[in-house]
Design a protein around this motif. Sequence first.
Motif, PDB file in Angstrom:
ATOM      1  N   LEU A 250       0.870  -1.230  -0.007  1.00 35.35           N
ATOM      2  CA  LEU A 250      -0.209   0.243  -0.023  1.00 35.35           C
ATOM      3  C   LEU A 250       0.752   1.207  -0.208  1.00 35.35           C
ATOM      4  O   LEU A 250       0.309   2.424  -0.419  1.00 35.35           O
ATOM      5  CB  LEU A 250      -0.871   0.148   1.085  1.00 35.35           C
ATOM      6  N   PHE A 251       2.011   1.142   0.480  1.00 43.64           N
ATOM      7  CA  PHE A 251       2.772   2.287   0.715  1.00 43.64           C
ATOM      8  C   PHE A 251       3.412   2.722  -0.712  1.00 43.64           C
ATOM      9  O   PHE A 251       3.806   4.081  -1.031  1.00 43.64           O
ATOM     10  CB  PHE A 251       4.155   1.765   1.498  1.00 43.64           C
ATOM     11  N   GLU A 252       3.487   1.839  -1.830  1.00 38.87           N
ATOM     12  CA  GLU A 252       3.763   2.187  -3.135  1.00 38.87           C
ATOM     13  C   GLU A 252       2.717   3.309  -3.468  1.00 38.87           C
ATOM     14  O   GLU A 252       3.302   4.544  -3.971  1.00 38.87           O
ATOM     15  CB  GLU A 252       3.681   1.081  -4.046  1.00 38.87           C
ATOM     16  N   PHE A 253       1.523   3.187  -3.058  1.00 43.48           N
ATOM     17  CA  PHE A 253       0.548   4.227  -3.646  1.00 43.48           C
ATOM     18  C   PHE A 253       0.515   5.424  -2.884  1.00 43.48           C
ATOM     19  O   PHE A 253       0.308   6.529  -3.372  1.00 43.48           O
ATOM     20  CB  PHE A 253      -0.962   3.538  -3.340  1.00 43.48           C
ATOM     21  N   ILE A 254       0.954   5.347  -1.581  1.00 46.13           N
ATOM     22  CA  ILE A 254       1.090   6.265  -0.623  1.00 46.13           C
ATOM     23  C   ILE A 254       2.127   7.349  -0.874  1.00 46.13           C
ATOM     24  O   ILE A 254       1.996   8.459  -0.901  1.00 46.13           O
ATOM     25  CB  ILE A 254       0.865   5.994   0.830  1.00 46.13           C
TER      26      ILE A 254
END
Length: 488
Positions: A250-254
């Motif tokens: 999810l951190f890729e997106f954030i």
Amino acid sequence: MTHPEQDDRLKEECGVLGVYVPEQEAARIAFFGLFALQHRGQESAGIAVSDGFRVRMHRDMGLVNQVFTPEVLRSLPGHLAVGHTRYSTTGASVLRNAQPIYCQSLVGEIAVAHNGNLINARELREEMERDGEHFETTSDTEIMARIMVRHMHSGPEVAVREVMRRVRGAYSVTVLTPKVLIGFRDPSGIRPLTAGKLGEGYMVASETCAFGPVGGTPTHELEPGEMVIIDSQGMRFARGHDTEPGGMCLFEFIYFARPDSVMYGTSLYTARERMGQTLAKEHAVEADIVVPVPDSGIPAALGYSRESGIPYREGMMKSRYIHRTFIQPDQRMREMGVRMKLTPLEDHIRGQRVVLVDDSIVRGTTTKQIVKMLFETGAKEVHVRITAPPIKFPCFYGIDMASKGELAAAVMTIPSLCEYLGATTLGYLSIEGAVEAVGRENGRFCLACFNGKYPISIPPDMSKHAFDDPPEVGQMAALANGQLRLID
Ligand SMILES: O=P(O)(O)OC[C@H]1O[C@H](OP(=O)(O)OP(=O)(O)O)[C@H](O)[C@@H]1O
Ligand SMILES: NC(=O)CC[C@H](N)C(=O)O
Ligand code: SF4
Ligand SMILES: [Mg+2]
């Protein structure tokens, strides 16, 4: 020298790419592609090429434009290439661990570029050493390289399947052999990898933002456990392993990936704007202006402003030329670090009730300094709004959080963290809000650093420096029995 362990910032991961361009110089194209992946790793960079017969390689410590000169690129002839930008997660940040990792055996030679981190590196390496394998680096990537080179004589599909059968963890990989370019993604699909067209040839890269600058077109985001094989016959896809629990980080997106990249069919800029909108719904506040922490907070601040109706205003300027690597780790310099990087725009800030939007709080040092700076500049109130849900658990899948014993949200409640930051109020986006903003309804995500549910279980003795002897480490954090503990 600053040891990376002592720098408290959230670290990127690695960038990988591969190009197959008949009749063209692949090294030059890989070089420009790597510029677009520089944000994923700044410790070292490298390119391996093949002219169809022989693999040649150049790699060094530093940024892409420090490692490659026109002369170096001229010494790398050939139409196939793989490239890498590194931020180390297993194995110290030293030249011998820089990637691509090159291996030669009686049956051939390969160069491997890896983004991610292996969970069973220690046991695999011990097992392979018992079998007489000799390792030249302390990086987990060499384990995959050695498994592959042993099986390449049975064909690339077999070699990739053998890697997927034996290694556990996160890996998006590009591999070069004298005649074949290969890409593959781990069965949980934690790190991104996309394949596409490049003129008459093909390309594979961590992020779609690497395609545009070299004239490529992304066509297929690899599925978890999928591989792509590119050779003189063209490009083909094959399954390497059944899909396993997990999903894209999810951190890729954030934060990690560049906002102009597309993942899960979603523009990351748009996803981040939507995160800001949802944040405004979840944590509304009365204020005069919405101010981003540049550059990473900009899309979310625009979304927050749009949803809340509070005007968007730039509140500080970022120096483009101060690279984070130069920021020293002691507390005084760290505090200076924010000032060296960000200068407040006094006319915009003085007397204002500010909503300050950023993507993440790791230790809280950065946010604390920015809040202080805004008050010193005359802000009346500073309401901190963060699009990453509270980070409570370290990452073992390729983001360097494992060395942090002080994840602010793990050791403080939100009210006490708000007080520590000196902020008027503090609001975090919920996990559901972040996932919803990406827009993949039944989306598969890794959420482990937020909820502690590790899709691939973590052995208690995980250590970045498992193979460094003597270990070049300070204090490291590991998760044992669900508890965060420190190991030396
Ligand atoms: O550990 P903390 O002190 O809480 O740091 C969190 C900050 O670190 C990152 O930014 P960074 O300044 O590293 O780089 P960026 O310019 O890529 O956002 C991130 O975007 C947050 O702004
Ligand atoms: N950040 C990464 O993706 C690192 C890749 C690999 N584990 C290394 O340490 O080199
Ligand atoms: S633990 Fe967090 S940073 Fe690591 S892969 Fe999972 S979501 Fe990404
Ligand atoms: Mg930032």
